[in-house]
Design a protein around this motif. Sequence first.
Motif, PDB file in Angstrom:
ATOM      1  N   LEU A 134       0.647  -1.188  -0.011  1.00 50.99           N
ATOM      2  CA  LEU A 134       0.122   0.144   0.068  1.00 50.99           C
ATOM      3  C   LEU A 134       0.943   1.269   0.083  1.00 50.99           C
ATOM      4  O   LEU A 134       0.543   2.157  -0.744  1.00 50.99           O
ATOM      5  CB  LEU A 134      -1.005  -0.076   1.169  1.00 50.99           C
ATOM      6  CG  LEU A 134      -2.001  -1.002   1.345  1.00 50.99           C
ATOM      7  CD1 LEU A 134      -2.618  -0.870   2.585  1.00 50.99           C
ATOM      8  CD2 LEU A 134      -2.840  -1.101  -0.075  1.00 50.99           C
ATOM      9  N   ARG A 135       1.698   1.322   0.940  1.00 54.75           N
ATOM     10  CA  ARG A 135       2.408   2.466   1.167  1.00 54.75           C
ATOM     11  C   ARG A 135       3.655   2.762  -0.029  1.00 54.75           C
ATOM     12  O   ARG A 135       3.657   3.810  -0.717  1.00 54.75           O
ATOM     13  CB  ARG A 135       3.124   2.683   2.143  1.00 54.75           C
ATOM     14  CG  ARG A 135       3.786   4.252   2.598  1.00 54.75           C
ATOM     15  CD  ARG A 135       4.213   4.203   4.151  1.00 54.75           C
ATOM     16  NE  ARG A 135       3.523   3.246   5.050  1.00 54.75           N
ATOM     17  CZ  ARG A 135       4.242   2.573   6.104  1.00 54.75           C
ATOM     18  NH1 ARG A 135       5.411   2.709   6.183  1.00 54.75           N
ATOM     19  NH2 ARG A 135       3.692   1.811   6.874  1.00 54.75           N
ATOM     20  N   HIS A 136       4.361   1.373  -0.328  1.00 59.45           N
ATOM     21  CA  HIS A 136       5.630   1.598  -1.034  1.00 59.45           C
ATOM     22  C   HIS A 136       5.327   1.070  -2.344  1.00 59.45           C
ATOM     23  O   HIS A 136       6.254   1.213  -3.267  1.00 59.45           O
ATOM     24  CB  HIS A 136       6.805   0.630  -0.293  1.00 59.45           C
ATOM     25  CG  HIS A 136       7.198   1.200   1.096  1.00 59.45           C
ATOM     26  ND1 HIS A 136       7.461   2.521   1.241  1.00 59.45           N
ATOM     27  CD2 HIS A 136       7.023   0.586   2.160  1.00 59.45           C
ATOM     28  CE1 HIS A 136       7.773   2.354   2.575  1.00 59.45           C
ATOM     29  NE2 HIS A 136       7.380   1.529   3.246  1.00 59.45           N
ATOM     30  N   LYS A 137       4.335   0.248  -2.735  1.00 57.76           N
ATOM     31  CA  LYS A 137       3.781  -0.130  -3.876  1.00 57.76           C
ATOM     32  C   LYS A 137       4.951  -0.929  -4.548  1.00 57.76           C
ATOM     33  O   LYS A 137       5.182  -0.785  -5.764  1.00 57.76           O
ATOM     34  CB  LYS A 137       3.576   1.098  -4.956  1.00 57.76           C
ATOM     35  CG  LYS A 137       2.670   1.862  -4.335  1.00 57.76           C
ATOM     36  CD  LYS A 137       1.241   1.858  -4.910  1.00 57.76           C
ATOM     37  CE  LYS A 137       0.221   2.972  -4.433  1.00 57.76           C
ATOM     38  NZ  LYS A 137      -0.440   2.805  -2.976  1.00 57.76           N
ATOM     39  N   VAL A 138       5.488  -1.831  -3.821  1.00 54.58           N
ATOM     40  CA  VAL A 138       6.566  -2.698  -4.188  1.00 54.58           C
ATOM     41  C   VAL A 138       6.103  -4.160  -4.916  1.00 54.58           C
ATOM     42  O   VAL A 138       4.964  -4.558  -4.411  1.00 54.58           O
ATOM     43  CB  VAL A 138       7.350  -3.101  -3.102  1.00 54.58           C
ATOM     44  CG1 VAL A 138       8.497  -4.149  -3.625  1.00 54.58           C
ATOM     45  CG2 VAL A 138       8.199  -2.057  -2.546  1.00 54.58           C
ATOM     46  N   GLU A 139       6.244  -4.335  -6.012  1.00 53.77           N
ATOM     47  CA  GLU A 139       5.976  -5.572  -6.758  1.00 53.77           C
ATOM     48  C   GLU A 139       6.309  -6.651  -5.978  1.00 53.77           C
ATOM     49  O   GLU A 139       7.469  -6.860  -5.475  1.00 53.77           O
ATOM     50  CB  GLU A 139       6.656  -5.660  -8.044  1.00 53.77           C
ATOM     51  CG  GLU A 139       6.112  -4.576  -9.046  1.00 53.77           C
ATOM     52  CD  GLU A 139       4.845  -5.020  -9.754  1.00 53.77           C
ATOM     53  OE1 GLU A 139       4.460  -5.974  -9.764  1.00 53.77           O
ATOM     54  OE2 GLU A 139       4.369  -4.106 -10.220  1.00 53.77           O
ATOM     55  N   PRO A 140       5.479  -7.750  -5.651  1.00 55.64           N
ATOM     56  CA  PRO A 140       5.657  -8.766  -4.743  1.00 55.64           C
ATOM     57  C   PRO A 140       6.911  -9.765  -5.211  1.00 55.64           C
ATOM     58  O   PRO A 140       7.501 -10.403  -4.210  1.00 55.64           O
ATOM     59  CB  PRO A 140       4.357  -9.636  -4.652  1.00 55.64           C
ATOM     60  CG  PRO A 140       3.646  -8.986  -5.719  1.00 55.64           C
ATOM     61  CD  PRO A 140       3.993  -7.741  -6.161  1.00 55.64           C
ATOM     62  N   VAL A 141       7.324  -9.735  -6.527  1.00 58.00           N
ATOM     63  CA  VAL A 141       8.128 -10.496  -6.964  1.00 58.00           C
ATOM     64  C   VAL A 141       9.573 -10.200  -6.392  1.00 58.00           C
ATOM     65  O   VAL A 141      10.410 -11.045  -6.285  1.00 58.00           O
ATOM     66  CB  VAL A 141       8.530 -10.431  -8.580  1.00 58.00           C
ATOM     67  CG1 VAL A 141       8.856  -8.968  -8.935  1.00 58.00           C
ATOM     68  CG2 VAL A 141       9.128 -11.657  -9.318  1.00 58.00           C
ATOM     69  N   TYR A 142       9.862  -8.894  -5.972  1.00 55.04           N
ATOM     70  CA  TYR A 142      10.992  -8.634  -5.344  1.00 55.04           C
ATOM     71  C   TYR A 142      11.337  -9.322  -4.001  1.00 55.04           C
ATOM     72  O   TYR A 142      12.297  -9.307  -3.657  1.00 55.04           O
ATOM     73  CB  TYR A 142      11.066  -6.929  -5.117  1.00 55.04           C
ATOM     74  CG  TYR A 142      11.309  -6.189  -6.292  1.00 55.04           C
ATOM     75  CD1 TYR A 142      12.538  -6.345  -7.028  1.00 55.04           C
ATOM     76  CD2 TYR A 142      10.293  -5.381  -7.081  1.00 55.04           C
ATOM     77  CE1 TYR A 142      13.018  -5.813  -8.261  1.00 55.04           C
ATOM     78  CE2 TYR A 142      10.539  -4.900  -8.248  1.00 55.04           C
ATOM     79  CZ  TYR A 142      11.616  -5.025  -8.911  1.00 55.04           C
ATOM     80  OH  TYR A 142      12.018  -4.575 -10.127  1.00 55.04           O
ATOM     81  N   PHE A 143      10.176  -9.668  -3.268  1.00 53.93           N
ATOM     82  CA  PHE A 143      10.384 -10.533  -2.001  1.00 53.93           C
ATOM     83  C   PHE A 143      10.856 -11.911  -2.628  1.00 53.93           C
ATOM     84  O   PHE A 143      11.732 -12.471  -1.897  1.00 53.93           O
ATOM     85  CB  PHE A 143       9.181 -10.657  -1.366  1.00 53.93           C
ATOM     86  CG  PHE A 143       8.505  -9.452  -0.568  1.00 53.93           C
ATOM     87  CD1 PHE A 143       9.103  -9.376   0.598  1.00 53.93           C
ATOM     88  CD2 PHE A 143       7.678  -8.471  -1.311  1.00 53.93           C
ATOM     89  CE1 PHE A 143       8.557  -8.419   1.315  1.00 53.93           C
ATOM     90  CE2 PHE A 143       7.178  -7.750  -0.566  1.00 53.93           C
ATOM     91  CZ  PHE A 143       7.892  -7.164   0.871  1.00 53.93           C
ATOM     92  N   LYS A 144      10.583 -12.391  -3.748  1.00 58.80           N
ATOM     93  CA  LYS A 144      11.115 -13.535  -4.230  1.00 58.80           C
ATOM     94  C   LYS A 144      12.437 -13.412  -4.421  1.00 58.80           C
ATOM     95  O   LYS A 144      13.553 -14.263  -4.131  1.00 58.80           O
ATOM     96  CB  LYS A 144      10.591 -14.110  -5.175  1.00 58.80           C
ATOM     97  CG  LYS A 144      10.979 -15.460  -5.866  1.00 58.80           C
ATOM     98  CD  LYS A 144       9.893 -15.908  -7.079  1.00 58.80           C
ATOM     99  CE  LYS A 144       9.755 -17.592  -6.793  1.00 58.80           C
ATOM    100  NZ  LYS A 144       8.808 -18.063  -7.411  1.00 58.80           N
ATOM    101  N   ILE A 145      12.812 -12.070  -5.077  1.00 61.27           N
ATOM    102  CA  ILE A 145      14.230 -12.034  -5.634  1.00 61.27           C
ATOM    103  C   ILE A 145      15.219 -11.653  -4.286  1.00 61.27           C
ATOM    104  O   ILE A 145      16.142 -12.149  -4.445  1.00 61.27           O
ATOM    105  CB  ILE A 145      14.375 -10.650  -6.569  1.00 61.27           C
ATOM    106  CG1 ILE A 145      13.746 -10.916  -7.832  1.00 61.27           C
ATOM    107  CG2 ILE A 145      15.541 -10.086  -6.818  1.00 61.27           C
ATOM    108  CD1 ILE A 145      13.222  -9.547  -8.764  1.00 61.27           C
ATOM    109  N   LEU A 146      14.482 -10.926  -3.259  1.00 60.17           N
ATOM    110  CA  LEU A 146      15.373 -10.661  -1.978  1.00 60.17           C
ATOM    111  C   LEU A 146      15.826 -12.181  -1.476  1.00 60.17           C
ATOM    112  O   LEU A 146      16.852 -12.270  -0.935  1.00 60.17           O
ATOM    113  CB  LEU A 146      14.594  -9.720  -1.395  1.00 60.17           C
ATOM    114  CG  LEU A 146      15.288  -9.395   0.194  1.00 60.17           C
ATOM    115  CD1 LEU A 146      16.476  -8.780  -0.012  1.00 60.17           C
ATOM    116  CD2 LEU A 146      14.426  -8.544   0.874  1.00 60.17           C
TER     117      LEU A 146
END
Length: 178
Positions: free
Chosen positions: A114-126
């Motif tokens: 909601l706040r940062h609008k980060v694509e969830p795929v970046y959690f997988k990459i991280l």
Amino acid sequence: MERMQGEGEVDLEQPSPLTDKEKMMIQDSWRKVFQNCDDVGVTILVRLFVNFPSSKQYFSQFKNIEEPEELERCAQLRKHAHRIMDAINTLVESLDDSEKVASVLKVVGKAHALRHKVEPVYFKILSGVILEVLGEEFPNVVTPDVAAAWTKLLATVYCSITAIYEELGWTKLSTTTG
């Protein structure tokens, strides 16, 4: 294994719950990692930004910094790295408390969606970067069995985060194939 659907495009497999042995391996290895939490956190973020430069777009303070050495010195990056390591620490310490884990992941998921609008795929990459750095920095600690336990934990985190994104109505869970 339970299967979760993501917008009809992706099948996310929820890993089986961690065994007591896997929890113990994660916690034992984390104690050694967390002794150097700030340096490890910075290494993880710098590696993320160098190998996946698009991930910097979410960080106005350092998105235009190109040199890894300059990233390492950036106070805002160091602060965010510390927050990430603290969140992982809370998860690892709470592996036997599923409500606490769910609460932490909900806070992280909601903020990033909601706040940062980060694509969830970046959690997988991280997650991949975390595994890579832990394996390189702590080769005597992160044995293949320990790495497998961490892989399972991080896959669980990713599945939980994407489920939170879905609950929030996030529509870009994956890139469209076509």
